[in-house]
Design a protein around this motif. Structure first.
Motif, short mmCIF file in Angstrom:
data_model
loop_
_atom_site.label_atom_id
_atom_site.label_comp_id
_atom_site.label_asym_id
_atom_site.label_seq_id
_atom_site.Cartn_x
_atom_site.Cartn_y
_atom_site.Cartn_z
N GLN A 1 0.82 -1.22 0.00
CA GLN A 1 0.00 0.00 0.00
C GLN A 1 0.86 1.27 0.00
O GLN A 1 0.42 2.31 -0.48
N LEU A 2 2.07 1.16 0.55
CA LEU A 2 2.95 2.35 0.58
C LEU A 2 3.34 2.78 -0.84
O LEU A 2 3.75 3.92 -1.05
N GLN A 3 3.21 1.86 -1.79
CA GLN A 3 3.54 2.24 -3.17
C GLN A 3 2.58 3.32 -3.67
O GLN A 3 2.86 4.00 -4.64
N PHE A 4 1.44 3.50 -2.99
CA PHE A 4 0.47 4.52 -3.41
C PHE A 4 0.71 5.85 -2.69
O PHE A 4 -0.06 6.79 -2.85
N GLN B 1 -2.04 15.34 3.61
CA GLN B 1 -3.14 15.00 4.51
C GLN B 1 -4.07 13.98 3.85
O GLN B 1 -5.11 14.38 3.33
N PRO B 2 -3.69 12.70 3.88
CA PRO B 2 -2.50 12.12 4.48
C PRO B 2 -1.44 11.82 3.42
O PRO B 2 -1.66 12.02 2.23
N TYR B 3 -0.32 11.32 3.88
CA TYR B 3 0.75 10.84 3.00
C TYR B 3 0.65 9.30 2.93
O TYR B 3 0.64 8.72 1.86
N ILE B 4 0.55 8.71 4.11
CA ILE B 4 0.36 7.25 4.19
C ILE B 4 -1.14 6.97 4.09
O ILE B 4 -1.92 7.59 4.82
N PRO B 5 -1.58 6.07 3.19
CA PRO B 5 -3.01 5.80 3.04
C PRO B 5 -3.66 5.53 4.40
O PRO B 5 -3.12 4.78 5.21
N ARG B 6 -4.81 6.16 4.62
CA ARG B 6 -5.51 5.99 5.91
C ARG B 6 -5.82 4.52 6.19
O ARG B 6 -5.89 4.11 7.35
N ASP C 1 13.07 5.58 1.97
CA ASP C 1 13.40 5.53 0.54
C ASP C 1 12.25 6.10 -0.31
O ASP C 1 12.48 6.86 -1.25
N LEU C 2 11.04 5.72 0.03
CA LEU C 2 9.88 6.20 -0.74
C LEU C 2 9.74 7.72 -0.59
O LEU C 2 9.42 8.42 -1.54
N THR C 3 9.98 8.22 0.63
CA THR C 3 9.85 9.65 0.88
C THR C 3 10.94 10.43 0.17
O THR C 3 10.70 11.52 -0.37
N GLU C 4 12.12 9.87 0.14
CA GLU C 4 13.21 10.51 -0.61
C GLU C 4 12.85 10.60 -2.09
O GLU C 4 13.05 11.64 -2.73
N GLY C 5 12.29 9.52 -2.62
CA GLY C 5 11.92 9.51 -4.02
C GLY C 5 10.86 10.54 -4.35
O GLY C 5 10.92 11.22 -5.38
N GLY D 1 -3.27 14.13 11.86
CA GLY D 1 -3.95 12.85 12.02
C GLY D 1 -3.11 11.69 11.51
O GLY D 1 -2.03 11.88 10.93
N SER D 2 -3.60 10.48 11.69
CA SER D 2 -2.85 9.28 11.36
C SER D 2 -2.54 9.20 9.86
O SER D 2 -3.46 9.23 9.04
N GLY D 3 -1.27 9.14 9.53
CA GLY D 3 -0.84 9.07 8.14
C GLY D 3 -0.38 10.40 7.58
O GLY D 3 0.24 10.45 6.52
N ASP D 4 -0.68 11.50 8.28
CA ASP D 4 -0.28 12.82 7.79
C ASP D 4 1.24 12.98 7.81
O ASP D 4 1.94 12.34 8.60
#
Length: 325
Positions: free
Chosen positions: A46-49, A70-75, A160-164, A239-242
């Motif tokens: 899911q982090l690929q999204f 808001q958010p970055y990580i899928p809720r 790594d994903l955030t750097e990309g 919030g969670s994932g932000d």
DNA sequence: AACCATAACGGGG
DNA sequence: GCCCCGTTATGGT
């Protein structure tokens, strides 16, 4: 009494469905009190999204340069990742002393912390050794007072994903756990010299929402006598994932805090990725985020962080051998 | 960067 | 509109 009622009464409660499917692989290192599970595959997929939403640029105030996802990580996986990290990581409750009005005063850091990474003058090899970033040769003992810890796979994947996605580069990962509304961090800037002039810091929230306050540092009176407009204070309820990406002039000119809050609040995990450029940063981060005390690990049954002991860990789920007379 | 005392705020009645 | 009082903001150490 009905037959079914008795059955319900005596039948052991169904084992709770695990909040995540544990991976069989683990990150290990001599500096870790215990190994850390890989990120469950379902979360990694899911982090690929990510980012789940486009970032909102926040530069409306003077010296403000940030992006709010808001958010970055899928809720759908954020709370699961919170449960996973709270359970699988080790944490510390750092204590130190400061001089207050000339007198030494004990400080109990009001949150749990842990840290991974090493500054840009060194890097970890595949097998966990430390080498000089330039020469690739083993570092001299004495380069660090602390023992730097490699970033475990579960936190390295998000790095790594955030750097990309952001184009930023990070070599440190700090994790904070705020157990309830009494845990907090007071106003400060991440403006240490070892981060460079214009540091970029990605800050993630998982679990309970908390207020994140920002205010501009005091502006010195203008020499021309013109009146200056104070930038407005900013309140974000994370919030969670932000994720908030703070960059540019932000750290040099703004302070931020997560204040104490009354009433019932669940636990919150904050992950920050940043880049330390010089050796001093490494010792500093380990001093204030690991300290000299023992590790804590989440105890799901008691719903609290418990001092970790190697003995109990070794006997986890194992019947102790009978002692012969 | 935290504690603590004190001030200011704000919803309920 | 005012008082009460728990919550939140602030400034000195």
């Amino acid at each position: 009494m009905k037959r079914g009622a008795l059955d319900t009464f005596f039948k052991p409660v169904a084992p709770k469905k695990p909040k995540y499917e544990a991976s069989t692989q683990q990150s290990s290192h001599a500096s870790y009190p215990f190994a850390v599970s890989y990120l469950p595959e379902a979360f990694a997929e899911q982090l690929q999204f990510a980012p789940a939403e486009e970032g909102r640029v926040m530069n409306q105030e003077r010296d403000l340069d940030m992006v709010y996802y808001q958010p970055y990580i899928p809720r759908s996986i954020a709370d699961g990742m919170f449960e996973f990290l709270r359970q699988e990581l080790f944490f510390y409750r750092v204590q130190y002393t400061i001089k207050r009005g000339g007198a030494p005063t004990a400080i109990n850091t009001p949150r749990f912390t842990t840290v991974f990474g090493v500054d840009a003058t060194s890097r970890f090899t595949e097998d966990g050794g430390l080498v000089d970033a330039k020469t690739g040769k083993g570092i001299e003992k004495g380069r660090y007072k602390c023992t730097p810890r490699p970033i475990p796979q579960c936190l390295g994947l998000l790095k790594d994903l955030t750097e990309g996605a952001t184009g930023c580069e990070f070599n440190f990962c700090l994790v904070n756990y705020y157990a309830d509304g009494k845990d907090s961090i007071s106003y400060h800037s991440d403006d240490e010299r070892f981060l460079g002039e214009l540091p970029a810091i990605a800050s993630f929230t998982l679990g309970a929402k908390r207020d994140f306050l920002m205010k501009h540092k005091p502006i010195p009176p203008s020499t021309t006598g013109e009146s200056v407009v104070e930038p407005k204070q900013i309140k974000l309820t994370l919030g969670s994932g932000d994720m908030v990406l703070m960059k540019g002039e932000t750290q040099r000119n703004w302070l931020h805090s997560v204040p104490k809050r009354a009433g019932e609040q669940g636990g919150r995990i904050n992950i920050t990725y940043r880049q330390a450029l010089v050796r001093g940063g490494t010792d500093n981060y380990y001093t204030y985020n690991v300290g000299t005390g023992g590790a804590f690990q989440w105890n799901a049954r008691e719903k609290l962080m418990r001092a970790w002991s190697a003995d109990e860990d070794a006997s986890e789920g194992v019947t102790p051998p009978k002692q012969d007379k």
